[in-house]
Design an enzyme around this catalytic site. Structure first.
Site, short mmCIF file in Angstrom:
data_model
loop_
_atom_site.label_atom_id
_atom_site.label_comp_id
_atom_site.label_asym_id
_atom_site.label_seq_id
_atom_site.Cartn_x
_atom_site.Cartn_y
_atom_site.Cartn_z
N ASN A 236 0.87 -1.17 0.00
CA ASN A 236 0.00 0.00 0.00
C ASN A 236 0.91 1.23 0.00
OD1 ASN A 236 -1.82 2.02 0.42
ND2 ASN A 236 -2.41 1.38 2.50
N HIS B 280 -9.53 1.07 4.76
CA HIS B 280 -8.28 1.30 5.50
C HIS B 280 -8.57 2.28 6.64
CE1 HIS B 280 -4.22 2.54 6.47
NE2 HIS B 280 -3.81 1.45 5.86
N GLU C 230 -5.20 -5.00 10.63
CA GLU C 230 -4.26 -3.89 10.82
C GLU C 230 -4.63 -3.12 12.08
OE1 GLU C 230 -2.11 -2.43 7.04
OE2 GLU C 230 -3.97 -1.33 7.21
N SER D 78 3.50 -1.77 10.64
CA SER D 78 4.92 -1.75 10.99
C SER D 78 5.67 -3.03 10.62
CB SER D 78 5.11 -1.43 12.48
OG SER D 78 4.69 -0.10 12.74
N GLY E 19 2.97 -0.99 4.38
CA GLY E 19 2.92 0.43 4.03
C GLY E 19 4.31 0.96 3.77
N GLY E 20 4.89 1.61 4.79
CA GLY E 20 6.18 2.30 4.67
C GLY E 20 7.28 1.53 3.98
P1 13P Z 1 3.05 0.63 7.82
O1 13P Z 1 3.58 -0.63 7.22
O2 13P Z 1 3.76 1.86 7.33
O3 13P Z 1 2.91 0.56 9.30
O4 13P Z 1 1.55 0.80 7.23
C1 13P Z 1 0.68 -0.27 7.29
C2 13P Z 1 -0.50 0.06 6.48
O5 13P Z 1 -1.26 0.95 6.80
C3 13P Z 1 -0.72 -0.73 5.26
O6 13P Z 1 -2.01 -0.55 4.77
#
Ligand code: 13P
Length: 230
Positions: free
Chosen positions: A6, A88, A153, A194, A214-215
């Site tokens: 994402n 989300h 999540e 994370s 995400g990140g």
């Molecule tokens: P992070 O991996 O940056 O914590 O984000 C998770 C996320 O929101 C994926 O949809």
């Protein structure tokens, strides 16, 4: 395993164009990868790798021409979008309701786009049945048996560097599975929040079918390390 990136509201045309080369060369075994760029960059991704496909980060509820600013399922199909993240927590935080999420899930399934429905409690201390309720609500308009995916999540784990214990994840997976099964669905369940190149092997020991990342997806080298290692 299924690994979903994402990208949220990140990247630019150059970043996404570069991914084509990277992912075409990647020899992935046993893992499917879904890349979910912002809508405007979908057309920049044209990856020729059978293990990599496209997803979207959202979908419109209404399917008519009076929906200014919305992107409908049939449009996503034209860009070969196979999956769509729905509900989300960052969208729930700006006012997306359970009712809207249920309608989006229905729209995705009707158009043969597999929804990746995000659910998760707000705080570490939360002992409520929020997750169970989110699951039930999201499936409200769906025919039993429809192909869906859930992403567990926990909101407190997103972008915070904190991850739940394996026991905590497994408990929530059990809750999601039980509720979905009772309503006639057998979803795959991902974990997100994370996930990084140092913790994914440990997180993988939970009873999950993959990750929603995400990140880490913004660091292509590290993200590829995860894809090749899961
Ligand atoms: P992070 O991996 O940056 O914590 O984000 C998770 C996320 O929101 C994926 O949809």
């Amino acid at each position: 395993m299924l690994v979903v990136a994402n990208f949220k509201m990140n990247g630019n045309k150059n970043f996404f164009l570069k991914l084509n080369e990277t992912y075409e060369k990647l020899k992935i075994k046993g893992t499917n990868v879904v890349l979910c760029p912002p809508f405007v960059y979908l057309s920049n991704l044209n990856i020729k790798n059978k293990n990599v496909c496209l997803g979207a980060q959202d979908i419109s509820i209404v399917g008519n021409n009076k929906s200014t600013g919305q992107i409908g399922a049939y449009m996503l199909k034209e860009f070969n979008v196979k999956y769509c993240i729905i509900g989300h927590s960052e969208r729930r935080a700006i006012g997306e309701t359970g009712e809207m999420i249920a309608k989006k899930v229905k729209s995705a399934c009707e158009n043969k786009i597999i929804p990746i429905i995000c659910v998760g409690e707000a705080t570490k201390q939360d002992k409520s049945s929020a997750v169970k309720n989110q699951v039930k609500s999201a499936l409200k308009y769906l025919q039993p048996g429809s192909k869906i995916i859930f992403a567990y999540e926990p909101v407190w784990a997103i972008g915070s560097g904190q991850v739940p214990t394996i026991k905590h994840i497994n408990n929530k997976i059990k809750t999601i599975k039980a509720e979905a099964n009772a309503l006639g669905f057998s979803p795959k369940i991902l974990y997100g929040g994370s996930v990084n190149d140092n913790n994914f092997l440990q997180l993988k020991t939970a009873e999950i079918d993959g990750f929603l990342v995400g990140g880490l997806s913004l660091d292509t080298n590290k993200f590829c390390k995860l894809i090749m290692g899961v």
